[in-house]
Design a protein around this motif. Structure first.
Motif, PDB file in Angstrom:
ATOM      1  N   VAL A  51      -5.717   5.821  36.973  1.00  0.00           N
ATOM      2  CA  VAL A  51      -4.051   5.147  36.976  1.00  0.00           C
ATOM      3  C   VAL A  51      -3.709   3.967  36.646  1.00  0.00           C
ATOM      4  O   VAL A  51      -5.243   2.869  37.380  1.00  0.00           O
ATOM      5  CB  VAL A  51      -3.496   4.732  38.284  1.00  0.00           C
ATOM      6  N   ARG A  52      -3.313   3.285  35.526  1.00  0.00           N
ATOM      7  CA  ARG A  52      -3.314   2.018  35.231  1.00  0.00           C
ATOM      8  C   ARG A  52      -2.622   1.020  36.152  1.00  0.00           C
ATOM      9  O   ARG A  52      -2.097  -0.101  35.670  1.00  0.00           O
ATOM     10  CB  ARG A  52      -2.708   2.327  33.396  1.00  0.00           C
ATOM     11  N   ALA A  53      -1.674   1.848  36.353  1.00  0.00           N
ATOM     12  CA  ALA A  53       0.066   0.894  36.976  1.00  0.00           C
ATOM     13  C   ALA A  53       0.631   1.584  38.118  1.00  0.00           C
ATOM     14  O   ALA A  53       0.786   3.105  38.006  1.00  0.00           O
ATOM     15  CB  ALA A  53       0.970   0.718  36.369  1.00  0.00           C
ATOM     16  N   VAL A  54       0.816   0.894  39.309  1.00  0.00           N
ATOM     17  CA  VAL A  54       1.508   1.494  40.574  1.00  0.00           C
ATOM     18  C   VAL A  54       2.780   0.240  40.073  1.00  0.00           C
ATOM     19  O   VAL A  54       3.289  -0.831  40.826  1.00  0.00           O
ATOM     20  CB  VAL A  54       1.266   1.726  41.850  1.00  0.00           C
ATOM     21  N   HIS A  55       3.895   1.151  40.257  1.00  0.00           N
ATOM     22  CA  HIS A  55       5.355   0.559  39.922  1.00  0.00           C
ATOM     23  C   HIS A  55       6.070   0.471  41.545  1.00  0.00           C
ATOM     24  O   HIS A  55       7.271   0.018  41.217  1.00  0.00           O
ATOM     25  CB  HIS A  55       6.129   1.196  38.593  1.00  0.00           C
ATOM     26  N   VAL A  56       5.284   1.720  42.016  1.00  0.00           N
ATOM     27  CA  VAL A  56       7.036   1.620  43.498  1.00  0.00           C
ATOM     28  C   VAL A  56       5.166   1.315  45.193  1.00  0.00           C
ATOM     29  O   VAL A  56       4.033   1.107  44.630  1.00  0.00           O
ATOM     30  CB  VAL A  56       7.107   2.972  43.411  1.00  0.00           C
ATOM     31  N   ASP A  66      13.366   6.423  37.018  1.00  0.00           N
ATOM     32  CA  ASP A  66      12.114   5.089  37.402  1.00  0.00           C
ATOM     33  C   ASP A  66      10.971   5.675  36.919  1.00  0.00           C
ATOM     34  O   ASP A  66      10.792   6.735  37.894  1.00  0.00           O
ATOM     35  CB  ASP A  66      12.510   4.714  38.951  1.00  0.00           C
ATOM     36  N   PRO A  67      10.291   4.935  36.413  1.00  0.00           N
ATOM     37  CA  PRO A  67       9.164   4.745  36.485  1.00  0.00           C
ATOM     38  C   PRO A  67       7.778   4.859  38.118  1.00  0.00           C
ATOM     39  O   PRO A  67       8.599   3.754  39.184  1.00  0.00           O
ATOM     40  CB  PRO A  67       8.208   3.816  35.764  1.00  0.00           C
ATOM     41  N   LEU A  68       7.303   5.933  37.676  1.00  0.00           N
ATOM     42  CA  LEU A  68       6.762   5.268  39.636  1.00  0.00           C
ATOM     43  C   LEU A  68       5.563   5.235  39.001  1.00  0.00           C
ATOM     44  O   LEU A  68       4.693   4.093  39.704  1.00  0.00           O
ATOM     45  CB  LEU A  68       6.619   6.843  39.549  1.00  0.00           C
ATOM     46  N   VAL A  69       4.524   5.639  38.509  1.00  0.00           N
ATOM     47  CA  VAL A  69       2.929   5.415  37.971  1.00  0.00           C
ATOM     48  C   VAL A  69       2.957   5.778  36.873  1.00  0.00           C
ATOM     49  O   VAL A  69       2.947   6.491  36.143  1.00  0.00           O
ATOM     50  CB  VAL A  69       2.202   6.492  38.916  1.00  0.00           C
ATOM     51  N   ASP A  70       2.008   4.816  35.761  1.00  0.00           N
ATOM     52  CA  ASP A  70       1.234   4.724  34.680  1.00  0.00           C
ATOM     53  C   ASP A  70       0.066   5.886  34.292  1.00  0.00           C
ATOM     54  O   ASP A  70      -0.581   4.816  35.715  1.00  0.00           O
ATOM     55  CB  ASP A  70       1.338   3.747  34.126  1.00  0.00           C
ATOM     56  N   ILE A  71      -0.134   6.430  34.400  1.00  0.00           N
ATOM     57  CA  ILE A  71      -1.579   7.036  33.996  1.00  0.00           C
ATOM     58  C   ILE A  71      -2.199   7.425  32.862  1.00  0.00           C
ATOM     59  O   ILE A  71      -1.688   7.908  31.309  1.00  0.00           O
ATOM     60  CB  ILE A  71      -1.888   8.681  34.174  1.00  0.00           C
ATOM     61  N   GLU A  72      -3.233   7.131  32.146  1.00  0.00           N
ATOM     62  CA  GLU A  72      -3.829   6.882  31.023  1.00  0.00           C
ATOM     63  C   GLU A  72      -5.535   8.608  31.297  1.00  0.00           C
ATOM     64  O   GLU A  72      -5.556   8.407  31.915  1.00  0.00           O
ATOM     65  CB  GLU A  72      -5.213   6.056  31.078  1.00  0.00           C
ATOM     66  N   ALA A  73      -4.775   9.518  30.355  1.00  0.00           N
ATOM     67  CA  ALA A  73      -5.113  10.402  30.164  1.00  0.00           C
ATOM     68  C   ALA A  73      -6.455  10.572  29.778  1.00  0.00           C
ATOM     69  O   ALA A  73      -6.952   9.783  28.906  1.00  0.00           O
ATOM     70  CB  ALA A  73      -4.185  11.473  29.234  1.00  0.00           C
ATOM     71  N   SER A  74      -7.446  11.758  30.596  1.00  0.00           N
ATOM     72  CA  SER A  74      -8.536  11.571  29.983  1.00  0.00           C
ATOM     73  C   SER A  74      -8.834  12.609  28.798  1.00  0.00           C
ATOM     74  O   SER A  74      -7.679  13.368  28.868  1.00  0.00           O
ATOM     75  CB  SER A  74      -9.379  12.294  31.493  1.00  0.00           C
ATOM     76  N   PRO A  75      -9.228  12.178  27.964  1.00  0.00           N
ATOM     77  CA  PRO A  75     -10.017  13.461  27.003  1.00  0.00           C
ATOM     78  C   PRO A  75     -10.352  14.622  26.733  1.00  0.00           C
ATOM     79  O   PRO A  75     -10.734  15.030  28.557  1.00  0.00           O
ATOM     80  CB  PRO A  75     -11.084  12.765  26.055  1.00  0.00           C
TER      81      PRO A  75
END
Length: 75
Positions: A51-56, A66-75
């Motif tokens: 989880v890179r960012a939580v917007h809520v 609306d964006p809720l969460v940004d997730i950086e995917a695992s390889p």
């Protein structure tokens, strides 16, 4: 690594947030719960990663898309 932005599927109010920035999340894990049309909609992670960012936060009103969460995917 790809970043995925999880968006609100409908307008409503955030009831609970189950993730924190910097923490791992698996595909299918519950991210948050959205109340829309008097129903609770659990929102799940579309991918596993970090989880890179939580917007809520609980109590916040969101609109569809609306964006809720940004997730950086695992390889």
């Amino acid at each position: 690594m790809a970043e995925h932005i999880v968006e609100a599927p409908a307008p409503g109010k955030i009831l609970r947030v189950h993730v924190e920035e910097g923490k791992p999340v698996a595909e299918g894990d519950r991210i948050c719960v959205l109340e829309a049309l008097k129903m609770e909609l659990p929102i799940a992670a579309p991918v596993g990663g970090t989880v890179r960012a939580v917007h809520v936060s609980p109590g916040q009103t969101v609109e569809a898309g609306d964006p809720l969460v940004d997730i950086e995917a695992s390889p």
